[in-house]
Design a protein around this motif. Structure first.
Motif, PDB file in Angstrom:
ATOM      1  N   MET A  31       1.202  -0.906  -0.035  1.00 53.14           N
ATOM      2  CA  MET A  31       0.259  -0.181  -0.312  1.00 53.14           C
ATOM      3  C   MET A  31       0.216   1.367   0.269  1.00 53.14           C
ATOM      4  SD  MET A  31      -2.881   0.885  -0.289  1.00 53.14           S
ATOM      5  CE  MET A  31      -4.763   0.040   1.027  1.00 53.14           C
ATOM      6  N   GLU A  32       1.473   1.662   0.368  1.00 50.55           N
ATOM      7  CA  GLU A  32       2.942   2.282   0.876  1.00 50.55           C
ATOM      8  C   GLU A  32       3.335   2.895  -0.061  1.00 50.55           C
ATOM      9  OE1 GLU A  32       3.565   5.377   3.827  1.00 50.55           O
ATOM     10  OE2 GLU A  32       1.365   3.704   4.547  1.00 50.55           O
ATOM     11  N   GLU A  33       4.064   1.618  -1.097  1.00 47.25           N
ATOM     12  CA  GLU A  33       4.454   1.380  -2.541  1.00 47.25           C
ATOM     13  C   GLU A  33       4.087   2.305  -3.325  1.00 47.25           C
ATOM     14  OE1 GLU A  33       8.102   2.078  -2.654  1.00 47.25           O
ATOM     15  OE2 GLU A  33       8.844   1.993  -0.650  1.00 47.25           O
ATOM     16  N   ILE A  34       2.824   1.824  -3.404  1.00 49.44           N
ATOM     17  CA  ILE A  34       1.598   1.527  -4.680  1.00 49.44           C
ATOM     18  C   ILE A  34       1.288   2.982  -4.585  1.00 49.44           C
ATOM     19  CG2 ILE A  34       0.108   0.239  -6.161  1.00 49.44           C
ATOM     20  CD1 ILE A  34       1.409  -1.717  -5.732  1.00 49.44           C
ATOM     21  N   ARG A  35       0.068   2.613  -3.436  1.00 52.04           N
ATOM     22  CA  ARG A  35      -0.738   3.794  -3.322  1.00 52.04           C
ATOM     23  C   ARG A  35       0.038   4.943  -2.986  1.00 52.04           C
ATOM     24  NH1 ARG A  35      -6.184   5.285  -0.355  1.00 52.04           N
ATOM     25  NH2 ARG A  35      -6.565   7.381  -1.169  1.00 52.04           N
ATOM     26  N   VAL A  36       0.382   5.470  -1.887  1.00 53.23           N
ATOM     27  CA  VAL A  36       1.101   6.277  -1.297  1.00 53.23           C
ATOM     28  C   VAL A  36       1.924   7.118  -1.390  1.00 53.23           C
ATOM     29  CG1 VAL A  36       2.056   7.416   1.227  1.00 53.23           C
ATOM     30  CG2 VAL A  36      -0.120   5.549   1.018  1.00 53.23           C
ATOM     31  N   LYS A  37       2.861   6.290  -2.261  1.00 57.59           N
ATOM     32  CA  LYS A  37       4.878   6.790  -2.488  1.00 57.59           C
ATOM     33  C   LYS A  37       3.631   7.730  -3.873  1.00 57.59           C
ATOM     34  CE  LYS A  37       7.723   5.183   0.486  1.00 57.59           C
ATOM     35  NZ  LYS A  37       8.817   4.353   0.518  1.00 57.59           N
ATOM     36  N   ARG A  38       3.364   6.291  -5.346  1.00 59.44           N
ATOM     37  CA  ARG A  38       3.136   6.775  -6.469  1.00 59.44           C
ATOM     38  C   ARG A  38       1.966   6.964  -6.961  1.00 59.44           C
ATOM     39  NH1 ARG A  38       6.569   3.156  -4.640  1.00 59.44           N
ATOM     40  NH2 ARG A  38       9.206   3.165  -5.832  1.00 59.44           N
ATOM     41  N   GLY A  39       1.001   6.570  -6.014  1.00 57.23           N
ATOM     42  CA  GLY A  39      -0.149   7.319  -6.350  1.00 57.23           C
ATOM     43  C   GLY A  39      -0.783   6.392  -7.543  1.00 57.23           C
ATOM     44  N   LEU A  40      -0.663   4.939  -7.987  1.00 57.19           N
ATOM     45  CA  LEU A  40      -0.971   4.525  -8.729  1.00 57.19           C
ATOM     46  C   LEU A  40      -2.176   3.631  -8.708  1.00 57.19           C
ATOM     47  CD1 LEU A  40       2.458   2.158  -9.429  1.00 57.19           C
ATOM     48  CD2 LEU A  40       1.626   4.196 -11.139  1.00 57.19           C
ATOM     49  N   ALA A  41      -2.531   3.315  -7.837  1.00 58.28           N
ATOM     50  CA  ALA A  41      -3.809   2.623  -7.085  1.00 58.28           C
ATOM     51  C   ALA A  41      -4.665   2.795  -6.108  1.00 58.28           C
ATOM     52  CB  ALA A  41      -2.984   0.976  -6.892  1.00 58.28           C
ATOM     53  N   TYR A  42      -5.500   2.561  -5.813  1.00 60.22           N
ATOM     54  CA  TYR A  42      -6.725   3.531  -4.654  1.00 60.22           C
ATOM     55  C   TYR A  42      -6.441   2.852  -3.329  1.00 60.22           C
ATOM     56  CZ  TYR A  42     -10.249   4.204  -0.930  1.00 60.22           C
ATOM     57  OH  TYR A  42     -10.823   4.570  -0.468  1.00 60.22           O
ATOM     58  N   SER A  43      -6.381   1.077  -3.400  1.00 59.69           N
ATOM     59  CA  SER A  43      -5.158  -0.103  -2.696  1.00 59.69           C
ATOM     60  C   SER A  43      -4.628  -0.874  -3.748  1.00 59.69           C
ATOM     61  CB  SER A  43      -7.154  -0.861  -1.880  1.00 59.69           C
ATOM     62  OG  SER A  43      -7.311  -1.357  -3.005  1.00 59.69           O
ATOM     63  N   ALA A  44      -4.072  -1.634  -2.986  1.00 62.14           N
ATOM     64  CA  ALA A  44      -2.979  -2.620  -3.199  1.00 62.14           C
ATOM     65  C   ALA A  44      -3.313  -3.855  -1.982  1.00 62.14           C
ATOM     66  CB  ALA A  44      -1.760  -1.981  -3.359  1.00 62.14           C
ATOM     67  N   TYR A  45      -3.349  -5.188  -1.740  1.00 58.25           N
ATOM     68  CA  TYR A  45      -3.107  -5.799  -0.907  1.00 58.25           C
ATOM     69  C   TYR A  45      -2.675  -7.090  -1.050  1.00 58.25           C
ATOM     70  CZ  TYR A  45      -6.600  -3.079   1.552  1.00 58.25           C
ATOM     71  OH  TYR A  45      -7.600  -2.147   2.079  1.00 58.25           O
ATOM     72  N   GLY A  46      -2.182  -8.247  -0.279  1.00 63.74           N
ATOM     73  CA  GLY A  46      -1.294  -9.307   0.026  1.00 63.74           C
ATOM     74  C   GLY A  46      -1.478 -10.092   1.026  1.00 63.74           C
ATOM     75  N   SER A  47      -1.207 -11.216   0.499  1.00 61.81           N
ATOM     76  CA  SER A  47      -1.732 -12.159   2.311  1.00 61.81           C
ATOM     77  C   SER A  47      -1.894 -13.448   1.681  1.00 61.81           C
ATOM     78  CB  SER A  47      -3.262 -11.824   2.882  1.00 61.81           C
ATOM     79  OG  SER A  47      -4.102 -12.337   1.889  1.00 61.81           O
ATOM     80  N   VAL A  48      -1.265 -14.232   2.970  1.00 66.45           N
ATOM     81  CA  VAL A  48      -0.687 -15.320   3.035  1.00 66.45           C
ATOM     82  C   VAL A  48      -2.191 -16.644   3.851  1.00 66.45           C
ATOM     83  CG1 VAL A  48       0.712 -17.570   3.708  1.00 66.45           C
ATOM     84  CG2 VAL A  48       1.686 -15.420   2.870  1.00 66.45           C
ATOM     85  N   SER A  49      -2.712 -17.098   2.396  1.00 66.93           N
ATOM     86  CA  SER A  49      -4.012 -18.053   2.792  1.00 66.93           C
ATOM     87  C   SER A  49      -3.360 -19.497   3.732  1.00 66.93           C
ATOM     88  CB  SER A  49      -4.872 -18.290   2.220  1.00 66.93           C
ATOM     89  OG  SER A  49      -6.090 -18.548   2.115  1.00 66.93           O
ATOM     90  N   ILE A  50      -3.476 -19.911   4.320  1.00 65.47           N
ATOM     91  CA  ILE A  50      -2.496 -21.458   5.265  1.00 65.47           C
ATOM     92  C   ILE A  50      -3.514 -22.518   5.887  1.00 65.47           C
ATOM     93  CG2 ILE A  50      -1.644 -22.283   7.137  1.00 65.47           C
ATOM     94  CD1 ILE A  50      -0.227 -19.594   7.106  1.00 65.47           C
ATOM     95  N   ASN A  51      -4.081 -22.769   4.478  1.00 69.52           N
ATOM     96  CA  ASN A  51      -5.148 -23.880   4.500  1.00 69.52           C
ATOM     97  C   ASN A  51      -4.385 -25.801   4.966  1.00 69.52           C
ATOM     98  OD1 ASN A  51      -7.359 -22.470   3.344  1.00 69.52           O
ATOM     99  ND2 ASN A  51      -5.728 -21.822   1.883  1.00 69.52           N
ATOM    100  N   LYS A  52      -5.384 -26.512   5.446  1.00 66.41           N
ATOM    101  CA  LYS A  52      -4.379 -27.857   5.276  1.00 66.41           C
ATOM    102  C   LYS A  52      -4.184 -28.041   3.763  1.00 66.41           C
ATOM    103  CE  LYS A  52      -6.541 -31.570   8.152  1.00 66.41           C
ATOM    104  NZ  LYS A  52      -6.771 -32.239   9.270  1.00 66.41           N
TER     105      LYS A  52
END
Length: 430
Positions: free
Chosen positions: A296-317
């Motif tokens: 979010m900081e690099e893509i939106r805050v610093k460069r204004g390229l997107a309204y939001s940007a997310y990433g996460s790890v999904s841990i399933n069985k």
């Protein structure tokens, strides 16, 4: 009646007991069925989930959407009463009864006030014994499903997400949309659904999750008719979804005003891994925390390229993976894609800062107690821990591990997961 249901919902929200669930077993037909149970005397309610493991859309095979269509059929009442009359009986007694499915599980959930529990259990039992297996019912839910899928043809988030799944999980049971496609739904017949439900809704695959204003012996008596209605069935083994991500890109050209960028990769950790708490912290810092996260900081805050940007790890069985997404202008798509790659490579190479670790630690340890305020939250958490083979006290252990986590250890962990750099991109743009 609607006011009565709102009252029931408000009661559930206003609870706040600090009791916790316990793991017990009920033996039926020689089968020991796990029961995750919490007595909750502060409210006169019943909350019951019949969770059939290894039974979600992982079992769709070449009939994409079968699990989803099967759960929808169970929401159409019994063959004798039909959809309308069955729904009316639920409404009259403020009973909520619904079937749903995930990737690994198929769930029938029941909730109601205590004084109508006998009625709710009776309706649930009748539903299990005789679902509304008619061609008219199937035609109805197929029409609704196909209509919903057609409306999603211009939902480019949905399109990009499914495009990523198709590429990232190619050759596995995760590659197809959970809702199926128009073509696959059209081919599913009543025999397919009957077979799926008969193979799924049985004692050998069952985990009971329950709580409310009952002691355990009361609950055992209450649930008996349901267990007697269930067939023994065959125990399914969970299929491990094995895949290795590659650096690749799949682009779909559509008439859209924005570019929809989804990305994902392998992540080599299991649901019961002793270091999964580090994955939680790392994921939070990289892209899961919203403002303040690297993406979010690099893509939106610093460069204004997107309204939001997310990433996460999904841990399933059955599988674990890293994924993320953002939207940007069509003309900025390539720049944003390149930036995502650079941010993640830098994250893996250099790790995080002490300030990032401190902020993540403060949030994660401070927010955890808020996730246990409601009975349904505690039951769901207890089920998840049991299902993944973790101790019921694991959340407290995890908080202590996060509180004592050293920057050096976290960065060593992050740097050991270079597979996250093998990003697969799915892009929908003009």
């Amino acid at each position: 009646m609607k006011k009565f249901k709102k009252y029931l919902f408000a009661l559930v929200i206003l609870q706040g007991s600090l009791m916790s669930a316990t793991i017990k077993h009920i033996e039926t037909n020689g089968i020991k069925i796990p029961v995750i149970f919490e007595e909750q005397k502060s409210l006169p309610i019943l909350n019951l989930q019949l969770v059939f493991q290894n039974s979600g859309y992982i079992q769709d095979k070449n009939k994409s959407g079968l699990a989803s269509l099967s759960s929808q059929l169970l929401n159409e009442g019994t063959k004798k009463l039909g959809s309308t009359a069955f729904a009316q009986k639920l409404e009259e007694n403020a009973i909520s009864l619904q079937a749903s499915n995930g990737f690994e599980t198929f769930v029938i959930e029941l909730s109601n006030l205590k004084d109508v529990s006998s009625k709710s259990i009776d309706l649930l039992t009748k539903l299990i014994k005789s679902p509304n297996y008619t061609e008219d019912t199937l035609d109805k839910i197929k029409t609704l499903k196909i209509g919903a899928l057609k409306r999603k043809e211009n939902d480019f988030d949905y399109t990009a997400k499914n495009l990523l799944k198709a590429e990232l999980f190619k050759g596995t049971s995760l590659q197809n949309p959970s809702s199926g496609t128009i073509e696959s739904i059209e081919k599913i017949n009543l025999k397919d659904i009957k077979t799926f439900i008969n193979d799924t809704v049985n004692l050998n695959n069952l985990i009971i999750v329950a709580g409310g204003d009952f002691d355990y012996e009361e609950f055992k008596t209450l649930i008996t008719p349901v267990l007697e209605a269930l067939k023994t069935g065959t125990k399914r083994k969970l299929e491990e979804v094995k895949f290795v991500s590659k650096k690749q890109e799949e682009t779909l050209i559509k008439e859209t005003e924005q570019a929809y960028i989804y990305f994902g990769s392998s992540y080599n950790i299991t649901a019961s891994d002793e270091n999964r708490y580090m994955a939680k912290v790392a994921s939070f810092i990289l892209g899961g925390s919203g403002f303040g996260s690297r993406l979010m900081e690099e893509i939106r805050v610093k460069r204004g390229l997107a309204y939001s940007a997310y990433g996460s790890v999904s841990i399933n069985k059955s599988h674990t993976f890293f994924s993320g997404y953002l939207q940007t202008k069509n003309e900025s798509a390539k720049e944003a894609q390149t930036l995502v790659t650079q941010i993640i490579e830098d994250f893996v190479k250099k790790g995080v800062t002490q300030n990032e670790l401190k902020a993540a630690r403060n949030f994660l340890t401070g927010s955890e107690p808020l996730r246990n305020e409601v009975l349904s939250q505690r039951l769901n958490k207890a089920f998840t821990l049991f299902y993944r083979g973790l101790d019921q006290d694991y959340p407290n252990q995890e908080l202590k591990l996060i509180e004592n986590l050293k920057l050096e250890d976290l960065n060593k962990f992050i740097q050991s997961h270079k597979e996250i750099n093998n990003l697969t991109f799915a892009i929908v743009r003009k």
